[in-house]
Scaffold this motif. Structure first.
Motif, short mmCIF file in Angstrom:
data_model
loop_
_atom_site.label_atom_id
_atom_site.label_comp_id
_atom_site.label_asym_id
_atom_site.label_seq_id
_atom_site.Cartn_x
_atom_site.Cartn_y
_atom_site.Cartn_z
N LYS A 23 0.91 -1.17 -0.05
CA LYS A 23 -0.04 -0.22 0.02
C LYS A 23 0.84 1.21 0.03
O LYS A 23 0.47 2.32 -0.78
N ASN A 24 1.81 1.44 0.65
CA ASN A 24 2.81 2.41 0.77
C ASN A 24 4.00 2.22 -0.31
O ASN A 24 4.96 3.09 -0.15
N GLY A 25 3.81 1.63 -1.21
CA GLY A 25 4.78 1.82 -2.37
C GLY A 25 5.93 1.18 -2.02
O GLY A 25 7.00 1.35 -2.75
N ALA A 26 6.04 0.30 -0.77
CA ALA A 26 7.50 0.29 -0.42
C ALA A 26 7.92 -1.30 -0.70
O ALA A 26 8.83 -1.93 -0.22
N ALA A 27 6.79 -1.86 -1.45
CA ALA A 27 6.89 -3.33 -1.76
C ALA A 27 8.28 -3.52 -2.63
O ALA A 27 8.79 -2.84 -3.12
N GLU A 28 8.94 -4.62 -1.93
CA GLU A 28 10.17 -4.93 -2.55
C GLU A 28 10.13 -6.05 -3.45
O GLU A 28 9.41 -6.94 -3.40
N LYS A 29 10.78 -5.71 -4.66
CA LYS A 29 10.74 -6.91 -5.50
C LYS A 29 11.74 -8.19 -4.91
O LYS A 29 12.83 -7.82 -4.35
N LEU A 30 11.04 -9.04 -5.33
CA LEU A 30 11.83 -10.26 -4.64
C LEU A 30 13.00 -10.69 -5.59
O LEU A 30 12.86 -11.99 -5.85
N THR A 31 13.74 -9.94 -5.72
CA THR A 31 14.72 -10.24 -6.72
C THR A 31 15.96 -10.83 -6.08
O THR A 31 16.15 -11.01 -4.94
N GLU A 32 16.62 -11.88 -7.01
CA GLU A 32 17.65 -12.55 -6.57
C GLU A 32 18.99 -11.34 -5.92
O GLU A 32 19.00 -10.48 -6.61
N PHE A 33 19.42 -11.83 -4.78
CA PHE A 33 20.29 -10.91 -4.02
C PHE A 33 21.55 -10.86 -5.52
O PHE A 33 22.04 -12.03 -5.72
N ASN A 34 21.98 -9.80 -5.54
CA ASN A 34 23.21 -9.70 -6.42
C ASN A 34 24.62 -9.74 -5.89
O ASN A 34 24.91 -8.90 -5.32
N GLU A 35 25.27 -11.00 -5.84
CA GLU A 35 26.62 -11.11 -5.09
C GLU A 35 27.54 -10.53 -5.65
O GLU A 35 28.34 -9.99 -5.05
N GLU A 36 27.51 -9.95 -7.02
CA GLU A 36 28.53 -9.33 -7.69
C GLU A 36 28.86 -7.84 -7.05
O GLU A 36 29.87 -7.51 -6.80
N LEU A 37 27.51 -7.30 -6.69
CA LEU A 37 27.69 -6.14 -6.01
C LEU A 37 28.43 -6.19 -4.70
O LEU A 37 28.83 -5.11 -4.28
N HIS A 38 28.19 -7.33 -4.02
CA HIS A 38 28.81 -7.51 -2.77
C HIS A 38 30.44 -7.89 -2.77
O HIS A 38 30.63 -8.27 -1.81
N GLY A 39 30.72 -8.25 -3.89
CA GLY A 39 32.01 -8.70 -3.99
C GLY A 39 32.08 -10.29 -3.41
O GLY A 39 31.06 -10.76 -2.69
N PRO A 40 33.04 -10.92 -3.85
CA PRO A 40 33.24 -12.32 -3.48
C PRO A 40 33.89 -12.46 -2.29
O PRO A 40 34.43 -13.53 -2.08
N ALA A 41 33.75 -11.68 -1.51
CA ALA A 41 34.69 -11.83 -0.06
C ALA A 41 34.14 -13.05 0.63
O ALA A 41 32.89 -13.46 0.44
N SER A 42 35.03 -13.74 1.25
CA SER A 42 34.73 -15.00 1.92
C SER A 42 35.11 -14.63 3.45
O SER A 42 36.04 -14.15 3.76
N PRO A 43 33.86 -14.45 4.25
CA PRO A 43 34.00 -13.93 5.61
C PRO A 43 34.71 -14.90 6.33
O PRO A 43 34.51 -16.12 6.26
N THR A 44 35.46 -14.25 7.46
CA THR A 44 36.14 -15.01 8.45
C THR A 44 35.78 -14.18 9.75
O THR A 44 35.32 -13.47 9.66
N PRO A 45 35.72 -15.28 10.77
CA PRO A 45 35.27 -14.78 11.94
C PRO A 45 36.11 -13.31 12.41
O PRO A 45 35.59 -12.60 12.76
#
Lengths: 259, 188
Positions: free
Chosen positions: B87-109
């Motif tokens: 209703k408030n125009g805030a609906a999110e598209k359920l798009t796949e998360f783009n991992e390219e955008l976030h870089g291929p970092a491999s998280p470590t503790p």
């Protein structure tokens, strides 16, 4: 990440949702997969950060009051009084007015009571958590771990007969990685309780059990002096687990008891 | 809220429904508010929507036939949240998360070791996830729901709960590592 399991089964394992056979299989995999071990550690570090972060948003008191108000017919009753003349319910108007007033008084009393009860139970929880962690620490001193040493639930369970006035659920979860080590008596909040001791890799977990006051459910957890604790109620029993192992281990143990 | 099947007279007396509602459903108000807060990313909106959802739950309470009251309530809360977002125009598209955008970092503790504003960082990272991942993480990590309960609440097959959590957690770790990219994920 290249190990497929780190994207799938690892999460079921991390959440204690795998059946015993699959969990054991994954643990064997862990012995040879540094990647999954690292991924598991990363997940644990995020989970404990979330735990520390106080991210749970509890409902503001105003919201609670408004909902109760509506449910108890406070506002709703007032609204209906206004509507009544047109609807021809005039004769009942005074009754509604009284009802609204009575509801308002009840509401104030009830909200006050609930808040007091809430505060009470929070500090109650902190006291019990401190005693549970203390009791666990005490048990780690030489010779204090168990009064009855046995990995057999059928030995440990009868041992409690006549020592406590309830029958604690004693189960061995060796196959799931939590071997029963034995049991002992302890005193928490002035009450004699059953303490079950489990092993977890090189750690010990104490699980304190006594008859519950409230309904089943109510999972709470926290950390004190570097020890994790987890409290829940199931099958009419209150459970408090304490250990220096990961919080996820306690969670897994909780789910095993629930099965 | 009075047009329900319960009829007018039962509202006047303290109906057994009302008592049961207060015993079974009201104790989960915190859960309702928490889910709404994370789905809407706003405490103020969450207050409105959680209130509306509680009243809807009360109206439909005759349709609750026992079982897990929290899961039942959270389903209603979740639906109310998505309706509100639409209703408030805030609906999110359920798009796949783009991992390219976030870089291929491999998280470590170590990499995830936390600065002083840990809570804010976590909240930002969590809010940057698409709603369907955010909700499973909130239900699992904050609400302590089992996979079965998550499946019920989020209306997904139980078989997909694990993979949704796996993806959500991976994105959460990436977002924690790349807080600057938060906006990008949010606009997906």
């Amino acid at each position: 990440m290249s190990c497929e399991l780190s994207r799938t089964i690892l999460h079921g394992y991390f959440d204690g949702e795998l059946d015993a056979a699959r969990a054991a299989e994954f643990e064997r995999h862990l012995e040879n997969c540094a990647e999954c071990v690292a991924a598991l550690e990363a997940e644990e570090s995020v989970r404990s950060a979330i735990g520390r972060g106080k991210m749970y948003a509890t409902a503001p008191a105003g919201l609670r009051k408004r909902v109760l108000d509506e449910v108890r017919g406070g506002n709703a009753a007032v609204a209906r009084v206004a509507e009544m003349p047109q609807r021809g319910y005039q004769a009942r108007k005074p009754y509604w007015g009284w009802l609204a007033a009575a509801a308002a008084i009840l509401l104030v009393a009830y909200v006050g009571y609930r808040e007091l009860a809430g505060l009470q139970s929070n500090s109650d929880e902190a006291v019990t958590a401190a005693q549970v962690v203390d009791a666990h620490l005490r048990s780690l001193q030489p010779g204090h771990l168990t009064d009855v040493v046995s990995t057999d639930q059928h030995t440990v369970k009868p041992w409690f007969d006549g020592k406590v006035d309830f029958a604690p659920p004693v189960k061995d979860f060796a196959e799931q990685g939590f071997p029963l080590q034995g049991g002992r008596l302890d005193v928490i909040r002035g009450r004699t309780v059953a303490a079950l001791v489990y092993g977890r890799r090189k750690h010990f977990i104490s699980v304190f059990v006594w008859p519950a006051q409230g309904k089943d459910g109510g999972r709470h957890s926290g950390a004190l002096q570097g020890y994790q604790w987890l409290d829940w109620r199931s099958g009419g029993m209150e459970f408090w687990a304490a250990s220096d192992t990961a919080a996820t281990d306690l969670e897994q143990l909780r789910q095993l008891f629930g099965q | 809220m009075k047009e329900s099947a319960r009829g007018k007279d039962s509202d006047v007396e303290n109906s057994p429904d009302q008592v049961r509602f207060e015993q079974l459903v009201l104790p989960h108000l915190d859960a309702a508010f928490n889910l709404a807060r994370w789905l809407l990313r706003s405490r103020a909106d969450a207050e409105d929507v959680a209130q509306e959802a509680m009243l809807r739950a009360y109206r439909f309470f005759s349709g609750f036939h026992g079982g897990d009251a929290r899961a039942w309530l959270l389903q209603i809360v979740r639906n109310s949240c998505y309706t509100w977002l639409e209703k408030n125009g805030a609906a999110e598209k359920l798009t796949e998360f783009n991992e390219e955008l976030h870089g291929p970092a491999s998280p470590t503790p170590e990499a995830l070791t936390i600065a002083g504003d840990e809570e804010r960082r976590l909240a930002n990272a969590l809010e940057s996830l698409p709603a369907r991942y955010r909700e499973v993480i909130v239900l699992r990590e904050l609400e302590g729901c089992s996979y079965k309960e998550i499946a019920t609440i989020a209306a997904i097959p139980i078989g997909t709960v694990m993979s949704a959590l796996a993806r959500g957690r991976r994105q959460l770790q990436l977002a924690l590592l790349n807080p600057a990219r938060k906006g990008a994920a949010r606009e997906l």
